[in-house]
Design a protein around this motif. Sequence first.
Motif, mmCIF file in Angstrom:
data_model
loop_
_atom_site.group_PDB
_atom_site.id
_atom_site.type_symbol
_atom_site.label_atom_id
_atom_site.label_comp_id
_atom_site.label_asym_id
_atom_site.label_seq_id
_atom_site.Cartn_x
_atom_site.Cartn_y
_atom_site.Cartn_z
ATOM 1 N N VAL A 145 0.841 -1.208 0.000
ATOM 2 C CA VAL A 145 0.000 0.000 0.000
ATOM 3 C C VAL A 145 0.873 1.254 0.000
ATOM 4 O O VAL A 145 0.595 2.226 -0.709
ATOM 5 C CB VAL A 145 -0.949 -0.014 1.214
ATOM 6 N N ALA A 146 1.945 1.215 0.789
ATOM 7 C CA ALA A 146 2.854 2.366 0.837
ATOM 8 C C ALA A 146 3.506 2.620 -0.525
ATOM 9 O O ALA A 146 3.668 3.775 -0.947
ATOM 10 C CB ALA A 146 3.927 2.137 1.902
ATOM 11 N N ILE A 147 3.876 1.552 -1.238
ATOM 12 C CA ILE A 147 4.468 1.700 -2.574
ATOM 13 C C ILE A 147 3.460 2.343 -3.525
ATOM 14 O O ILE A 147 3.804 3.221 -4.339
ATOM 15 C CB ILE A 147 4.921 0.334 -3.115
ATOM 16 N N ASN A 148 2.195 1.935 -3.435
ATOM 17 C CA ASN A 148 1.168 2.527 -4.302
ATOM 18 C C ASN A 148 1.009 4.018 -4.030
ATOM 19 O O ASN A 148 0.911 4.830 -4.961
ATOM 20 C CB ASN A 148 -0.166 1.812 -4.095
ATOM 21 N N ILE A 149 0.960 4.376 -2.762
ATOM 22 C CA ILE A 149 0.811 5.788 -2.400
ATOM 23 C C ILE A 149 2.042 6.581 -2.832
ATOM 24 O O ILE A 149 1.944 7.682 -3.391
ATOM 25 C CB ILE A 149 0.563 5.925 -0.890
ATOM 26 N N LEU A 150 3.223 6.025 -2.575
ATOM 27 C CA LEU A 150 4.465 6.698 -2.931
ATOM 28 C C LEU A 150 4.581 6.883 -4.441
ATOM 29 O O LEU A 150 4.955 7.967 -4.920
ATOM 30 C CB LEU A 150 5.653 5.893 -2.417
ATOM 31 N N GLY A 151 4.263 5.835 -5.208
ATOM 32 C CA GLY A 151 4.346 5.939 -6.661
ATOM 33 C C GLY A 151 3.440 7.018 -7.212
ATOM 34 O O GLY A 151 3.845 7.816 -8.072
ATOM 35 N N LEU A 152 2.202 7.076 -6.726
ATOM 36 C CA LEU A 152 1.254 8.078 -7.198
ATOM 37 C C LEU A 152 1.701 9.486 -6.822
ATOM 38 O O LEU A 152 1.754 10.390 -7.663
ATOM 39 C CB LEU A 152 -0.126 7.783 -6.624
ATOM 40 N N GLY A 153 2.047 9.684 -5.558
ATOM 41 C CA GLY A 153 2.429 11.021 -5.105
ATOM 42 C C GLY A 153 3.725 11.507 -5.733
ATOM 43 O O GLY A 153 3.836 12.669 -6.140
ATOM 44 N N LEU A 154 4.718 10.616 -5.838
ATOM 45 C CA LEU A 154 6.011 11.015 -6.384
ATOM 46 C C LEU A 154 5.911 11.395 -7.853
ATOM 47 O O LEU A 154 6.496 12.403 -8.282
ATOM 48 C CB LEU A 154 7.014 9.870 -6.195
ATOM 49 N N THR A 155 5.181 10.624 -8.631
ATOM 50 C CA THR A 155 5.073 10.940 -10.062
ATOM 51 C C THR A 155 4.278 12.217 -10.297
ATOM 52 O O THR A 155 4.597 12.987 -11.212
ATOM 53 C CB THR A 155 4.431 9.773 -10.829
ATOM 54 N N GLN A 156 3.253 12.455 -9.505
ATOM 55 C CA GLN A 156 2.513 13.715 -9.642
ATOM 56 C C GLN A 156 3.404 14.913 -9.321
ATOM 57 O O GLN A 156 3.370 15.930 -10.017
ATOM 58 C CB GLN A 156 1.286 13.700 -8.731
ATOM 59 N N PHE A 157 4.215 14.779 -8.281
ATOM 60 C CA PHE A 157 5.143 15.856 -7.928
ATOM 61 C C PHE A 157 6.172 16.077 -9.032
ATOM 62 O O PHE A 157 6.429 17.221 -9.459
ATOM 63 C CB PHE A 157 5.837 15.526 -6.610
ATOM 64 N N LEU A 158 6.762 14.993 -9.529
ATOM 65 C CA LEU A 158 7.795 15.124 -10.553
ATOM 66 C C LEU A 158 7.229 15.621 -11.886
ATOM 67 O O LEU A 158 7.903 16.354 -12.613
ATOM 68 C CB LEU A 158 8.496 13.781 -10.755
ATOM 69 N N ALA A 159 6.001 15.236 -12.204
ATOM 70 C CA ALA A 159 5.384 15.717 -13.442
ATOM 71 C C ALA A 159 5.217 17.232 -13.411
ATOM 72 O O ALA A 159 5.528 17.921 -14.389
ATOM 73 C CB ALA A 159 4.030 15.038 -13.655
ATOM 74 N N GLY A 160 4.725 17.749 -12.296
ATOM 75 C CA GLY A 160 4.591 19.201 -12.181
ATOM 76 C C GLY A 160 5.927 19.903 -12.151
ATOM 77 O O GLY A 160 6.064 21.039 -12.636
ATOM 78 N N LEU A 161 6.953 19.249 -11.610
ATOM 79 C CA LEU A 161 8.267 19.868 -11.488
ATOM 80 C C LEU A 161 9.039 19.876 -12.798
ATOM 81 O O LEU A 161 9.735 20.849 -13.117
ATOM 82 C CB LEU A 161 9.073 19.120 -10.420
#
Length: 458
Positions: A145-161
Motif C-alpha cells: 500500500v505504501a508503494i502505491n501511495i508513494l508511486g502516485l504522489g512522487l510521479t505527480q510531484f515530478l510531473a509538475g516539477l
Amino acid sequence: MSDPKDSGGAATAVAARAKALTGRSPLRWPHYCLIAAGLLVLLSLVRLVDGADDVTSSGTVSAALRLAVPIFLAGLGGLWSERSGVINIGLEGMMILGTWTGAWAGYQWGPWVGVLAGIAGGALGGLLHAVATVSFGVDHIVSGVAINILGLGLTQFLAGLIFNTGHAKSLGGGPRQSPPVEPIKTLTLPVLSGGKIGGWDSPDWLGSLERHHWFLVSDVAGILRGLTSGMSLLTLVALLLVPASFLVLWRTAFGLRVRSCGEDPYAAESLGVHVYRMKYAAVTISGAFSGLAGAFLVTVAAPLYQDGQTGGRGFIGLAAMIFGNWRPGGLAAGSLLFGYTDAMNVRGGGESVHALLLFVTVILIAVAAWQLRRGGRMRPLVSTDLERRAVRNAFVGATLAVAAAAGLFAWFLASDAVPGELVSFTPHLTTLLVLALASQRLRMPAANGLRYRRGEGG
C-alpha cells in the motif's frame, strides 16, 4: 509379506476414489486446445444468432491484445514476487513509476530508451518493497500500500516539477502529462493481413475472409488478422515472456531456488539456498515487469504519460495472477479474458456485450451439467461429513448456475443491448466472477506472505 500387486491395486483404488470424489483429472495441452476450440465454436454461433460481428473481429482482437499486455506484465511481476514468498500488492505503484520514467526518457531519447527507463523505475519500486519486507520484516500488505501511495504522489510531484517547465513544456508537457513520446513501430504480415511493402499494396487474405462473416472460418480469420496486423514490437516481446518465465522458473536451478523460498524458506536454507538473495532478486524482477507494463502504456497504448494512466491495471494484473493459479500460462489466459471484456466495452458497446449474455448462458448450463455429473459420481462413495458437504455443494452450485443462466437468457430475450453503465463495469464484473469461480482450485505458495528470518526454522 504383502503382495506388491495387492499394494498397487489398493493404491489404484484409492486414486480412483479420490478422482471420483473431487471430480478432477489433470488437464494437459490437448485438453486446453479442445476447450479453446469449443469456446470458439460457441462464440461463432453466438455471433451468428445475435449479428454482433465485433465479437470476433480483428479490431476487437487487436484491441484485446493491446489492453491485455499491461495487465499480463503486471501479473507476471506479481507471479515472480509471490513465487518467492513475498506478496506484492504494490504492482500499481510500480507501474506508475514505470509510466513516468518511461515517458521522461522516451520523449528525450526515443521509445526504446523509455522502455529501459520504465523497467528501471519499476525495479526501484520493487527493490524498495524488498528492503521493507525482506530486510526489515514489514507486513507485505502495508508495504505494498505504501508503494502505491508513494508511486502516485512522487510521479505527480515530478510531473509538475519537470514536465511543466522549460523545454518539456514547450513540447506539450504540463502538470499532469508529459510531452509526446514517439510510438514503437508495429508489424503487419504482408499478403495475410495487408500492409505495404515499399510502394506495393499487399493483399489482405485474412481480411477478405473476415468480411464474408462465414461461420467459424471468418471468426478464425478475424482472430488471426488481429494477431498479425499492427502488432507492436513491444507486444511481441511481452508475448515471448510467457515461455521465458516458465522456462526460468520451472526449468532452471535459479527458478527452483526462487520457488523453494516461496514454499518452505527454512528447508531451502537448510539446503544452502541464500533465501534473502533469492527474495531480493525475485521482488526486484517483479518491479521490473511492472515498470515494463507502465512503459508499454506510454510507448504503445498512448504516446505520452498522463496522470491516472494505469487505471487500476496493477490490481487487475494481481487478480489475473490469482486466476492463473500462480502460473504463466493461466496468467496469460486470465489477462486475455480481462483485455477482451475491456475491448468489447471500447469497440462493441452494448450490442456486442448483449451477445455475450447468450455466450455466458451456455457456459453456465455446461457448468451446471458438470456439477450435477460430479455430484452424481460422488454420492455413492461418500462416507464422511466432509464428503457429504462436497456433494451438497456440487448440487447447490449446479442450482445456482441454472438460476443464473435462466436470468441471463431472459435478459437476452427481453433486450437488444446492454446499458452503457453496465458495459463499462463489465471488465470489473468479469474479474469478480472469475475469481469466485476459480477459488476452489487455487493454491498459493505455502509460505507466501510469511515473515522469514534466517536461522529461526525449527
